[in-house]
Scaffold this active site. Structure first.
Site, PDB file in Angstrom:
ATOM      1  N   PRO A 289       0.815  -1.216   0.000  1.00  0.00           N
ATOM      2  CA  PRO A 289       0.000   0.000   0.000  1.00  0.00           C
ATOM      3  C   PRO A 289       0.849   1.267   0.000  1.00  0.00           C
ATOM      4  O   PRO A 289       1.653   1.470   0.897  1.00  0.00           O
ATOM      5  CB  PRO A 289      -0.792  -0.110   1.309  1.00  0.00           C
ATOM      6  CG  PRO A 289      -0.599  -1.497   1.797  1.00  0.00           C
ATOM      7  CD  PRO A 289       0.654  -2.018   1.200  1.00  0.00           C
ATOM      8  N   GLU A 290       0.673   2.063  -1.029  1.00  0.00           N
ATOM      9  CA  GLU A 290       1.328   3.373  -1.090  1.00  0.00           C
ATOM     10  C   GLU A 290       0.233   4.434  -1.057  1.00  0.00           C
ATOM     11  O   GLU A 290      -0.917   4.110  -0.812  1.00  0.00           O
ATOM     12  CB  GLU A 290       2.175   3.472  -2.369  1.00  0.00           C
ATOM     13  CG  GLU A 290       3.219   2.365  -2.451  1.00  0.00           C
ATOM     14  CD  GLU A 290       4.088   2.443  -3.699  1.00  0.00           C
ATOM     15  OE1 GLU A 290       4.361   3.543  -4.176  1.00  0.00           O
ATOM     16  OE2 GLU A 290       4.492   1.382  -4.193  1.00  0.00           O
TER      17      GLU A 290
ATOM     18  N   ARG B 120       2.919 -10.013   7.239  1.00  0.00           N
ATOM     19  CA  ARG B 120       4.281 -10.003   7.761  1.00  0.00           C
ATOM     20  C   ARG B 120       4.436  -9.214   9.046  1.00  0.00           C
ATOM     21  O   ARG B 120       5.556  -9.035   9.522  1.00  0.00           O
ATOM     22  CB  ARG B 120       5.252  -9.505   6.693  1.00  0.00           C
ATOM     23  CG  ARG B 120       5.818 -10.664   5.897  1.00  0.00           C
ATOM     24  CD  ARG B 120       6.497 -10.213   4.643  1.00  0.00           C
ATOM     25  NE  ARG B 120       5.640 -10.463   3.502  1.00  0.00           N
ATOM     26  CZ  ARG B 120       5.974 -10.168   2.262  1.00  0.00           C
ATOM     27  NH1 ARG B 120       7.110  -9.584   2.009  1.00  0.00           N
ATOM     28  NH2 ARG B 120       5.155 -10.459   1.280  1.00  0.00           N
TER      29      ARG B 120
ATOM     30  N   LYS C 260       1.479   7.559   3.824  1.00  0.00           N
ATOM     31  CA  LYS C 260       0.802   6.257   3.742  1.00  0.00           C
ATOM     32  C   LYS C 260       0.084   5.920   5.037  1.00  0.00           C
ATOM     33  O   LYS C 260      -0.325   4.781   5.245  1.00  0.00           O
ATOM     34  CB  LYS C 260       1.837   5.169   3.441  1.00  0.00           C
ATOM     35  CG  LYS C 260       2.663   5.421   2.194  1.00  0.00           C
ATOM     36  CD  LYS C 260       3.874   4.492   2.128  1.00  0.00           C
ATOM     37  CE  LYS C 260       4.881   4.996   1.115  1.00  0.00           C
ATOM     38  NZ  LYS C 260       6.175   4.292   1.206  1.00  0.00           N
TER      39      LYS C 260
ATOM     40  N   ARG D 177      16.237  -1.582  -2.705  1.00  0.00           N
ATOM     41  CA  ARG D 177      14.941  -2.058  -3.187  1.00  0.00           C
ATOM     42  C   ARG D 177      15.054  -2.599  -4.612  1.00  0.00           C
ATOM     43  O   ARG D 177      15.827  -2.071  -5.418  1.00  0.00           O
ATOM     44  CB  ARG D 177      13.921  -0.905  -3.204  1.00  0.00           C
ATOM     45  CG  ARG D 177      13.625  -0.325  -1.855  1.00  0.00           C
ATOM     46  CD  ARG D 177      12.764  -1.277  -1.035  1.00  0.00           C
ATOM     47  NE  ARG D 177      12.616  -0.842   0.336  1.00  0.00           N
ATOM     48  CZ  ARG D 177      13.345  -1.275   1.357  1.00  0.00           C
ATOM     49  NH1 ARG D 177      14.312  -2.146   1.157  1.00  0.00           N
ATOM     50  NH2 ARG D 177      13.129  -0.837   2.564  1.00  0.00           N
TER      51      ARG D 177
END
Length: 284
Positions: free
Chosen positions: A2-3, A123, A57, A274
DNA sequence: AGTATCTCCTGTATGC
DNA sequence: TGCATACAGGAGATAC
């Protein structure tokens, strides 16, 4: 993950559904995602969610003048709202999001009308906390400009870029410079501007800066319009799906032909820690 | 001080 | 088939 667009989409859906309802219970199934769980539950019981704002976010629910509920989904967080047999699910995509509670459910909020909000996190990187007004303001102050708001001007953007020794990717991901961009949209913005993500910020030309500004603005705007990349809405028979997936140009396209038809192949390598997608032909 | 790397987690994909 | 391993990444903590 989710951004900004995904969180904005959840915010808009929750605004229509949870505001003004009494919180009858707060059940915690995984303490790791809740900061100070005893005070958390105590501070929410029999209260209402008055309003919702989004900072980067993060979702911020106002409980009262001096109490705010923060929810950060981070990577794999998900919010599922259930009323009778209708569902709204936003955040990290998983199949059968409406099958709740499930083994990923960390917190369940029950409302006076029988509806529930499930806070899931595969997670367990997600975090939620209840904070005072001062704490909330201190937290919010750390965030940079929101690229979907009016305050996001080229002048301010350019100023943020000044004297930065980091890579462009690292810059875009850093929430204190610009808030709301994550790994997916960072790659998309770089591709839009024809700039390689590992370029140092100080090496950017005026033209590149302009394109980065425009790209950030329009990509995020469009992603919000399309409901992000992960949104699922089971309220209607048709179901509004997260519509931005089909507009992604580089993210998730590793080893595929560049959509610009330049003849190049989308490559993937680690930048700023990333997985980063780019086209060596189109981006310089 | 500013920047880079590590860490938290667990489902999914890959390899032998 | 099954076990081991790598990988995914937001952001705070830690290291340089």
């Amino acid at each position: 993950m989710p951004e900004l667009p995904e969180v904005e989409t959840i915010k808009r859906q929750l605004e229509k559904n949870v505001l003004g309802k009494d919180i009858l219970s707060v059940d915690i199934f995984d303490k790791r995602v809740v900061v100070n769980e005893k005070e958390f539950v105590k501070g929410l019981l029999n209260k209402k969610l008055k309003s919702i704002e989004r900072v980067g976010k993060v979702l911020i629910f106002q409980i009262n003048k001096n109490s705010f509920l923060l929810i950060h989904l981070r990577m794999t967080g998900q919010l599922v709202y259930k009323k009778d047999n209708n569902f709204i699910a936003g955040g990290h995509p998983i199949d059968n999001a409406f099958n709740v509670p499930n083994k990923f459910t960390c917190v369940v909020f029950k409302f006076s009308d029988g509806s529930c909000l499930f806070f899931n996190s595969t997670r367990k990187f997600s975090r939620t906390s209840l904070v005072s007004k001062i704490e909330k303001e201190k937290y919010v102050d750390k965030f940079g400009i929101d690229p979907t708001k009016k305050e996001f001007t080229y002048k301010k953007f350019k100023k943020e870029l000044e004297n930065k020794k980091v890579s462009l990717k690292s810059f875009l991901l850093n929430q204190k410079y610009i808030s709301g961009i994550g790994n997916i949209y960072a790659d998309e913005v770089c591709f839009f501007a024809f700039v390689l993500p590992d370029r140092k910020v100080y090496s950017l030309t005026e033209k590149e800066k302009e394109l980065l500004f425009v790209g950030t603005k329009i990509i995020l705007k469009k992603a919000v319009e399309k409901g992000g990349t992960t949104f699922r809405d089971y309220l209607t028979a048709e179901g509004k799906k997260g519509g931005y997936v089909k507009y992604l140009r580089v993210y998730g396209w590793a080893e595929k032909e560049c959509l610009n038809m330049c003849g190049g192949i989308i490559l993937k390598k680690v930048v700023a820690g990333r997985g980063t997608h780019f086209c060596k032909n189109c981006q310089k």
